[in-house]
Design an enzyme around this catalytic site. Structure first.
Site, mmCIF file in Angstrom:
data_model
loop_
_atom_site.group_PDB
_atom_site.id
_atom_site.type_symbol
_atom_site.label_atom_id
_atom_site.label_comp_id
_atom_site.label_asym_id
_atom_site.label_seq_id
_atom_site.Cartn_x
_atom_site.Cartn_y
_atom_site.Cartn_z
ATOM 1 N N GLY A 181 7.015 14.212 8.668
ATOM 2 C CA GLY A 181 5.648 14.272 9.633
ATOM 3 C C GLY A 181 5.011 13.975 9.765
ATOM 4 C CD GLU A 208 4.076 15.372 5.644
ATOM 5 O OE1 GLU A 208 4.088 15.595 6.386
ATOM 6 O OE2 GLU A 208 5.230 15.305 5.615
ATOM 7 N N GLY A 226 1.207 10.276 4.123
ATOM 8 C CA GLY A 226 2.755 9.745 3.787
ATOM 9 C C GLY A 226 4.229 10.181 2.266
ATOM 10 C CB ILE A 227 7.197 10.480 1.625
ATOM 11 C CG1 ILE A 227 7.859 11.269 0.094
ATOM 12 C CG2 ILE A 227 7.844 9.566 2.018
ATOM 13 C CD1 ILE A 227 8.654 12.160 0.512
ATOM 14 N N GLY A 228 5.979 8.343 -0.565
ATOM 15 C CA GLY A 228 6.773 6.542 -0.619
ATOM 16 C C GLY A 228 5.091 6.161 -1.410
ATOM 17 C CB ALA A 229 4.907 2.514 -2.994
ATOM 18 C CB ILE A 230 2.870 2.368 1.788
ATOM 19 C CG1 ILE A 230 4.123 0.606 1.403
ATOM 20 C CG2 ILE A 230 1.179 1.806 2.348
ATOM 21 C CD1 ILE A 230 3.514 -0.675 0.405
HETATM 22 N N1 COA Z 1 16.443 -3.282 6.373
HETATM 23 C C1 COA Z 1 17.919 -2.758 5.277
HETATM 24 N N2 COA Z 1 16.983 -1.830 4.303
HETATM 25 C C2 COA Z 1 15.450 -2.094 3.595
HETATM 26 C C3 COA Z 1 14.793 -2.442 4.839
HETATM 27 C C4 COA Z 1 15.496 -2.885 6.219
HETATM 28 N N3 COA Z 1 14.491 -2.973 7.262
HETATM 29 N N4 COA Z 1 13.536 -1.335 4.790
HETATM 30 C C5 COA Z 1 13.673 -0.716 3.391
HETATM 31 N N5 COA Z 1 14.816 -1.187 3.153
HETATM 32 C C6 COA Z 1 15.436 -0.250 2.077
HETATM 33 C C7 COA Z 1 14.908 -0.868 0.234
HETATM 34 O O1 COA Z 1 15.367 -2.356 0.156
HETATM 35 C C8 COA Z 1 15.721 0.057 -0.299
HETATM 36 O O2 COA Z 1 16.865 0.845 -1.136
HETATM 37 P P1 COA Z 1 17.048 0.544 -1.699
HETATM 38 O O3 COA Z 1 17.541 2.483 -2.000
HETATM 39 O O4 COA Z 1 18.285 0.373 -2.538
HETATM 40 O O5 COA Z 1 16.134 0.038 -3.371
HETATM 41 C C9 COA Z 1 15.049 1.915 0.713
HETATM 42 O O6 COA Z 1 15.237 1.241 1.747
HETATM 43 C C10 COA Z 1 13.659 2.484 0.657
HETATM 44 O O7 COA Z 1 13.173 1.380 1.029
HETATM 45 P P2 COA Z 1 11.506 1.326 0.379
HETATM 46 O O8 COA Z 1 10.629 0.768 1.060
HETATM 47 O O9 COA Z 1 11.840 1.445 -1.670
HETATM 48 O O10 COA Z 1 10.959 3.264 0.368
HETATM 49 P P3 COA Z 1 10.107 3.988 0.030
HETATM 50 O O11 COA Z 1 10.748 5.496 -1.252
HETATM 51 O O12 COA Z 1 8.502 3.920 0.052
HETATM 52 O O13 COA Z 1 10.020 4.743 1.745
HETATM 53 C C11 COA Z 1 10.768 5.334 3.889
HETATM 54 C C12 COA Z 1 10.176 4.564 2.536
HETATM 55 C C13 COA Z 1 9.994 5.236 4.802
HETATM 56 C C14 COA Z 1 12.029 5.593 3.388
HETATM 57 C C15 COA Z 1 9.726 7.397 3.779
HETATM 58 O O14 COA Z 1 8.315 6.960 4.265
HETATM 59 C C16 COA Z 1 10.343 7.674 4.745
HETATM 60 O O15 COA Z 1 11.081 8.473 4.563
HETATM 61 N N6 COA Z 1 9.251 8.263 6.015
HETATM 62 C C17 COA Z 1 10.151 9.056 7.095
HETATM 63 C C18 COA Z 1 9.401 10.499 7.407
HETATM 64 C C19 COA Z 1 8.093 10.065 6.853
HETATM 65 O O16 COA Z 1 7.360 9.356 6.975
HETATM 66 N N7 COA Z 1 6.996 10.890 6.985
HETATM 67 C C20 COA Z 1 5.788 11.475 6.368
HETATM 68 C C21 COA Z 1 5.725 12.139 4.716
HETATM 69 S S1 COA Z 1 6.729 13.025 4.246
#
Ligand code: COA
Length: 438
Positions: A336, A238, A215-219
Site C-alpha cells: 500500500g 492498511e 507500513g510494514i517493518g521495524a521502522i
Molecule cells: N541493499 C541491499 N540490501 C538491502 C538494502 C540495500 N540498500 N536495504 C535493505 N537490504 C536488505 C537487508 O539487509 C535485509 O536483508 P536480510 O533479509 O538478509 O536481513 C533485507 O534487505 C530487508 O531489509 P529490512 O530493513 O530488514 O526490511 P524490513 O523488514 O524493515 O522491510 C521493506 C522493509 C522496505 C522491505 C518493507 O517495508 C516493504 O516491503 N515495503 C514495501 C511495501 C510497503 O511499504 N507497503 C506498505 C505497508 S504494507
C-alpha cells in the site's frame, strides 16, 4: 434451510475440502494471518491429484511449500507480493511476480483479471445468526469470497470477531474445516538506537490530531514508540500492529479528530501478536474494511492531517524510492505504499505528509555496510515511489523534504542525512553528476 443445517452439511476434513481443487485452477489464499494453514498443508499433501494449479496471494506467513521446485509440476506461485518462503521460486525461474497496487486487487478480482477458482480463508466460528468473521483480513477477502467459484474455510475458534465489512454468511462458503490453533504472531521488532532516532525524527512531523498510516517493518513500530506525548491521534492504515495498542492504552490514540470514520481505527488487515488480536476482538473502536476503501487514494485523501510512514530499501539522488526489489531480486511488493503516498499528495486539507523512513545503511551478509542513499538505484531494481510522488525521506540523521526541490537540491539534502561514513564518497558522485562543487 437453517444456517446450522447448511454448516453441518458442509463440514468436512481438510483432505475432503481440497478435493474440490482441480488441475488448472487458480487458488487464491487469504492474506497474511488469514491464510488457513490446515487447508494449505492438505492442498500440498494432495499434490499428486493436481497439475498446473496456480497459487496467488499477497503476504504469506506460511511455509509456502507449493512454491518449492519439487512441486513445480503441480503448483505455480504467482504472487502479488513475495515473502521469505516464496521469494526463492522467482529466482529459480518457476515462480511469477505480478506488480499491483494493493487497493486495486479487489477490482482486478471483480473484473476477472485475477481469476479465483478457489479461495481459501480462515474465519471465526459462525455467530447465532450464521455469520463468520474474516477477523484479521478484510482487504481482498470480501471480494474473493464473492467472485470465487468455490470458497473453502478453516473455522478457527481463535480468530477474533472484528467489526466492519468482515462478516460472511455460512451459505457463502462451500466447505468448513474446523480447527483450533493460535494465529501466527509477528512480535514487535527490536528497536535499537538507530530505529529510536528515526522514530524521533518522524515523530517531529506528527502534530496532535494527526491521522496515521503505518507500513510494514521495524521502522513504523519505532515511530509509534516515540509518539507517547502526542494527543488525539487517529488511525487510517492498511495494517496495524501491537504498537498501536500501546498508544491506545496510553490515551494517545482516540480517533476523535478524524475527518472520516470518526472515532474508529480504520484498518484492512491485522498483523501483530495475540495481544493485538485480543484487543481487536469485538472492539467497536476498530473498523475493518476492504482495501479498495481503506487504501484507495481518493479515500486516503479525505483523512485530515494524515501522516503516512513507510519503509524502503534504497533512495537515489533524485528521490526515487526502491522498496520492493534489491537489484533484480524481487524482495516484497508495492503493497500500500504508493496508495498512501498518492492519497497524501491529493489530501483535501493539504496538510498530509508522506514519510519514507529508513536506516541510513544496510548490513550485508559478510558484515559490511552499504549506504541506502545512493547516486543511482541498483541495476535492475524498480522504482516503487517515483521522484514525482516522493515527499519526506527520513533517516537517523535527519529529515530531507523532496517536494519543490530541484534534482541538485534533493541530492544535497539526501547526502546530509546519509551515514557520515559515506558522505564524502556520495559528495564525489554528486560532483560527477551535476558538474558543480559539493
Ligand atoms: N541493499 C541491499 N540490501 C538491502 C538494502 C540495500 N540498500 N536495504 C535493505 N537490504 C536488505 C537487508 O539487509 C535485509 O536483508 P536480510 O533479509 O538478509 O536481513 C533485507 O534487505 C530487508 O531489509 P529490512 O530493513 O530488514 O526490511 P524490513 O523488514 O524493515 O522491510 C521493506 C522493509 C522496505 C522491505 C518493507 O517495508 C516493504 O516491503 N515495503 C514495501 C511495501 C510497503 O511499504 N507497503 C506498505 C505497508 S504494507
Amino acid at each position: 434451510m437453517d444456517w446450522k443445517a447448511i454448516y453441518d452439511s458442509r463440514k468436512c476434513t481438510a483432505k475432503e475440502a481440497v478435493n474440490k481443487i482441480h488441475s488448472g485452477d487458480t487458488v487464491v489464499l487469504a492474506h497474511a494471518v488469514a491464510e488457513p494453514p490446515l487447508l494449505v498443508e492438505a492442498m500440498v499433501a494432495n499434490k499428486e491429484a493436481y497439475k498446473n494449479v496456480t497459487v496467488s496471494h499477497m503476504v504469506t506467513l506460511g511455509k509456502g511449500e507449493y512454491s518449492l521446485p519439487e512441486n513445480k509440476e503441480h503448483f505455480t506461485f504467482r504472487g502479488w507480493f513475495t515473502s521469505a518462503t516464496t521469494r526463492k521460486s522467482l529466482e529459480q525461474g518457476h515462480g511469477q511476480f505480478v506488480p499491483v497496487f494493493f487497493h486495486e486487487i479487489p477490482g482486478m478480482i471483480r473484473k476477472g483479471i485475477f481469476k479465483v477458482d478457489v479461495f481459501m480463508v480462515m474465519v471465526s466460528p459462525p455467530d447465532e445468526n450464521g455469520f463468520c468473521s474474516v477477523g484479521v483480513s478484510s482487504d481482498y477477502t470480501m471480494q474473493a469470497m464473492k467472485s470465487a467459484k468455490i470458497v473453502l474455510a478453516e473455522v478457527n475458534d481463535q480468530v477474533p470477531v472484528v467489526y466492519g465489512d468482515t462478516f460472511v454468511h455460512v451459505n457463502q462458503i462451500d466447505a468448513f474445516v474446523e480447527s483450533s490453533h493460535p494465529l501466527p504472531e509477528i512480535g514487535v521488532p527490536k528497536i535499537g538506537e538507530v530505529e529510536t532516532a528515526i522514530g524521533k525524527n518522524c515523530a517531529s512531523l506528527v502534530e496532535d490530531g494527526s491521522t496515521l498510516q503505518l507500513g510494514i517493518g521495524a521502522i513504523p513500530d519505532a515511530v509509534l514508540s516515540q509518539l507517547k506525548d502526542k494527543k488525539h491521534l487517529g488511525i487510517h492504515s492498511e495494517m496495524i500492529s501491537d504498537g498501536v495498542v500501546d498508544l491506545y492504552e496510553a490515551g494517545v490514540v482516540d480517533c476523535s479528530q478524524k475527518s472520516i470514520d470518526n472515532g474508529k481505527m480504520t484498518v484492512t488487515f491485522l498483523m501483530g501478536t495475540k495481544r493485538l488480536y485480543d484487543f481487536c476482538n469485538k472492539n467497536p473502536m476498530v473498523e475493518m474494511k476492504p482495501v479498495d476503501y481503506v487504501n484507495h487514494p481518493s479515500i486516503v485523501a479525505q483523512s485530515s492531517k494524515l501522516v503516512c510512514i513507510n519503509a524502503c530499501l534504497e533512495v537515489d539522488f533524485m528521490g526515487q524510492v526502491v522498496s520492493d526489489a534489491i537489484g533484480i531480486r524481487q524482495f516484497s511488493g508495492v503493497g500500500g505504499q504508493v496508495d498512501f503516498v498518492r492519497g497524501a499528495a491529493m489530501s483535501l486539507d493539504g496538510m498530509a505528509k508522506a514519510i519514507i523512513a529508513m536506516p541510513s545503511t544496510a548490513s550485508m551478509k559478510d558484515g559490511s555496510k552499504v549506504s541506502k542513499i545512493v547516486p543511482y538505484i541498483a541495476h535492475g531494481a524498480a522504482v516503487t515511489t517515483s521522484r514525482h510522488d516522493v515527499d519526506y525521506i527520513v533517516t537517523e540523521y535527519g529529515i530531507a523534504q523532496m517536494k519543490g526541490k530541484s534534482l541538485q537540491e534533493r541530492a544535497r539534502a539526501l547526502i546530509e542525512i546519509a551515514h557520515p561514513d559515506f558522505r564524502e564518497e556520495l559528495g564525489k558522485e554528486f560532483e560527477k553528476r551535476f558538474h558543480v562543487e559539493f
